[in-house]
Enzyme design. Structure first.
Site, PDB file in Angstrom:
ATOM      1  N   HIS A  53     -30.658 -56.867-122.696  1.00 28.10           N
ATOM      2  CA  HIS A  53     -29.371 -57.230-123.326  1.00 28.10           C
ATOM      3  C   HIS A  53     -29.273 -58.755-123.396  1.00 28.10           C
ATOM      4  O   HIS A  53     -29.816 -59.465-122.542  1.00 28.10           O
ATOM      5  CB  HIS A  53     -28.218 -56.642-122.503  1.00 28.10           C
ATOM      6  CG  HIS A  53     -26.901 -56.766-123.194  1.00 28.10           C
ATOM      7  ND1 HIS A  53     -26.163 -57.933-123.171  1.00 28.10           N
ATOM      8  CD2 HIS A  53     -26.200 -55.898-123.954  1.00 28.10           C
ATOM      9  CE1 HIS A  53     -25.064 -57.747-123.886  1.00 28.10           C
ATOM     10  NE2 HIS A  53     -25.058 -56.526-124.370  1.00 28.10           N
TER      11      HIS A  53
ATOM     12  N   GLU B 212     -28.003 -56.940-131.801  1.00 27.93           N
ATOM     13  CA  GLU B 212     -26.731 -57.589-131.463  1.00 27.93           C
ATOM     14  C   GLU B 212     -26.876 -59.099-131.618  1.00 27.93           C
ATOM     15  O   GLU B 212     -27.523 -59.740-130.777  1.00 27.93           O
ATOM     16  CB  GLU B 212     -26.343 -57.297-130.007  1.00 27.93           C
ATOM     17  CG  GLU B 212     -26.074 -55.849-129.701  1.00 27.93           C
ATOM     18  CD  GLU B 212     -25.221 -55.680-128.448  1.00 27.93           C
ATOM     19  OE1 GLU B 212     -24.241 -54.955-128.540  1.00 27.93           O
ATOM     20  OE2 GLU B 212     -25.530 -56.294-127.408  1.00 27.93           O
TER      21      GLU B 212
END
Ligand code: G3P
Length: 215
Positions: free
Chosen positions: A86, A134
């Site tokens: 992430h 993202e």
């Protein structure tokens, strides 16, 4: 189609608040296989009828690894998958690769997060189950990835088509309209944090998102 809810490390979605939020989501969507929760490792002991993913893990077996989260232990916490790399927890490429391998060996799904198209290309060769695109600068904000980067979602979709990797998109996703647009552009699902966990009415938001997700 999938709605991944990343609980991150917010007060609203960890400890007893995580438990309350999970039970509330379960009582509204308990049988909906599209909803997946991505938990902070601190909350691993919370059982759920929803598929549980962990926000980070380390590619080790069980053993002398103080402070680490061995992938091998995750099935005993009923995890179904792991999130890897992430934007808020970046990893070296070698570790990403090992994590995907360990996940596979232990019967877990793997989701690698990618910040741009180059990373999507690079990570596609590792063959995770999901790649989550993202853009870091949009995370936690009010402009959604689908409004700001529609062309990248489309390019990512074309890149991953037919390769057995599902495209998930996230960052700034706040409502059903953002979800609808992401799906129209080729995503198989969305990854959402603040839009749900910081909302005063998370169930209303999830319903709106689910209604625009498709099957
Ligand atoms: O993993 C989801 C995330 O990074 C997006 O965060 O708050 O923009 O939905 P948010």
């Amino acid at each position: 189609m999938y709605l991944f809810i990343n609980f991150k490390a917010y007060r609203e979605s960890t400890s007893f608040s995580a438990l309350n939020l999970i039970r509330t989501i379960e009582s509204n969507f308990g049988n909906d296989e599209r909803v997946k929760i991505v938990l902070n490792p601190l909350d691993s002991m919370i059982e759920s009828s929803l598929d549980k993913y962990i926000q980070h893990a380390d590619p080790f077996p069980a053993g002398p690894y103080t402070g680490f989260i061995p992938v091998e232990l995750l099935p005993s916490y009923s995890y179904k998958g792991i999130m890897i790399n992430h934007s808020e927890h970046r990893l070296e490429r070698g570790i990403i690769l090992k994590n995907v391998d360990e996940a596979r060996k232990n019967g877990l799904k793997s989701m690698i997060c990618a910040a741009n198209l180059d990373e999507i290309k690079e990570f596609s060769s590792i063959k995770p189950d999901f790649i989550a695109y993202e853009p870091p600068e949009l995370i936690g904000g009010n402009i959604s990835v689908s409004d700001s980067k529609p062309e990248i979602i489309l390019q990512a979709f074309n890149l991953l088509k037919g390769r057995g990797i599902e495209l998930i998109v996230g960052a700034g996703v706040k409502n059903g309209r953002d979800v609808k647009k992401s799906i129209e552009l080729g995503a198989k699902g969305v990854l959402v944090a603040s839009g749900i966990v910081k909302s005063k009415e998370p169930i209303t938001v999830i319903k709106d998102m689910i209604n625009n997700l498709g099957d």
